[in-house]
Design an enzyme around this catalytic site. Sequence first.
Site, mmCIF file in Angstrom:
data_model
loop_
_atom_site.group_PDB
_atom_site.id
_atom_site.type_symbol
_atom_site.label_atom_id
_atom_site.label_comp_id
_atom_site.label_asym_id
_atom_site.label_seq_id
_atom_site.Cartn_x
_atom_site.Cartn_y
_atom_site.Cartn_z
ATOM 1 N N SER A 106 0.808 -1.117 0.016
ATOM 2 C CA SER A 106 -0.054 0.461 0.103
ATOM 3 C C SER A 106 0.465 1.756 -0.070
ATOM 4 O O SER A 106 1.862 1.273 0.498
ATOM 5 C CB SER A 106 -1.149 0.289 1.111
ATOM 6 O OG SER A 106 -1.447 1.057 1.282
ATOM 7 N N TYR A 144 -2.365 -0.692 9.773
ATOM 8 C CA TYR A 144 -2.790 -0.662 8.763
ATOM 9 C C TYR A 144 -1.450 -0.358 8.162
ATOM 10 O O TYR A 144 -0.337 -1.887 7.215
ATOM 11 C CB TYR A 144 -3.802 0.090 8.175
ATOM 12 C CG TYR A 144 -3.778 -0.719 6.862
ATOM 13 C CD1 TYR A 144 -4.207 -1.759 6.231
ATOM 14 C CD2 TYR A 144 -3.441 0.440 5.402
ATOM 15 C CE1 TYR A 144 -4.091 -2.189 4.325
ATOM 16 C CE2 TYR A 144 -3.633 0.835 4.445
ATOM 17 C CZ TYR A 144 -3.714 -1.159 3.782
ATOM 18 O OH TYR A 144 -3.605 -1.324 2.411
#
Length: 324
Positions: A128, A153
């Site tokens: 990501s 995350y």
Amino acid sequence: MPTSPILVTGAAGFIGAHVCRALQARGDAVVGLDSYNDYYDPQLKRDRVAALCPDADIRTLDLTDRDGLAALFDELQPTRVVHLAAQAGVRYSLSHPHAYVDSNLAGFVNMLELCRHRGVQHLVYASSSSVYGDSATPPFSEDQRIDQPRSLYAATKAANELMAHTYAHLYGLRATGLRFFTVYGPWGRPDMAPLLFSRAVLAGRPIEVFNHGRMRRDFTYIDDIVAGVLGALGHPSADEVPHRVFNLGNHTPVELERFIAVIEGAAGRPAQKVYQPMQPGDMIETMADTARARAAFGFEPTTAIEAGLPRVVAWCRDYFGDRA
């Protein structure tokens, strides 16, 4: 002897279902897995599969089910794995940290171990743009530091890259990490701004605009992302560099206010904007340096938000209707 299928995890997810469709369209055998968890409405996931890849063999399986995963690998004997399953979302990680530990850390190790022991020749996995955190400056290049994440995350995704690097160098597992930059398109995730804003504007509901609109995002259309995933899958790393990481982004950051204006134009009505302060964990700007992916497998995104966002609005109008 028939060729073993490509295993796609997170196959009912936004990117996963589009990847399954693209692989099938070019003639590849595909088997998918997905837990169909309730992070967002599982019915959307089922409808997505029915619309995009209705003939795909998708098994209901959780990444933490080690025995179930082992049985699946023994049955399929895949040589290529596209690992897209993960617990997503920056803000959700503030309230549900254990979901990220279970899926993104324990689940990722389970996949690495099976790829290592079952002879997988190439693992492509989702990272990501969130990994860049506070330490990088736009445009983000793969050589910049990723050791100051802004959310759990992001920390789990950075950890995935370190784990894959370790397995590549210890055991020769060829692995490719893809740092996705704000992927959007029809059948997208309902917790992300493109769908949240499109649905709200269509329904005449207010939208929350964080950091008072002073944000820029590298919005990347799903078709461009899928082309990048397939390009990476077809170009495994060499023995001397068994693990590589690539940015997959549009390389064109968009001001949040402009992003909203395109949605307003497609919806045919103005947005009711409620300006809010910066949310914990968010990044003010993302911008991908995609030179490495372009050189390695010809990655060249072509879809601007003026083309992509109206498709999202049209899909929201069609799919959600009065539920928008």
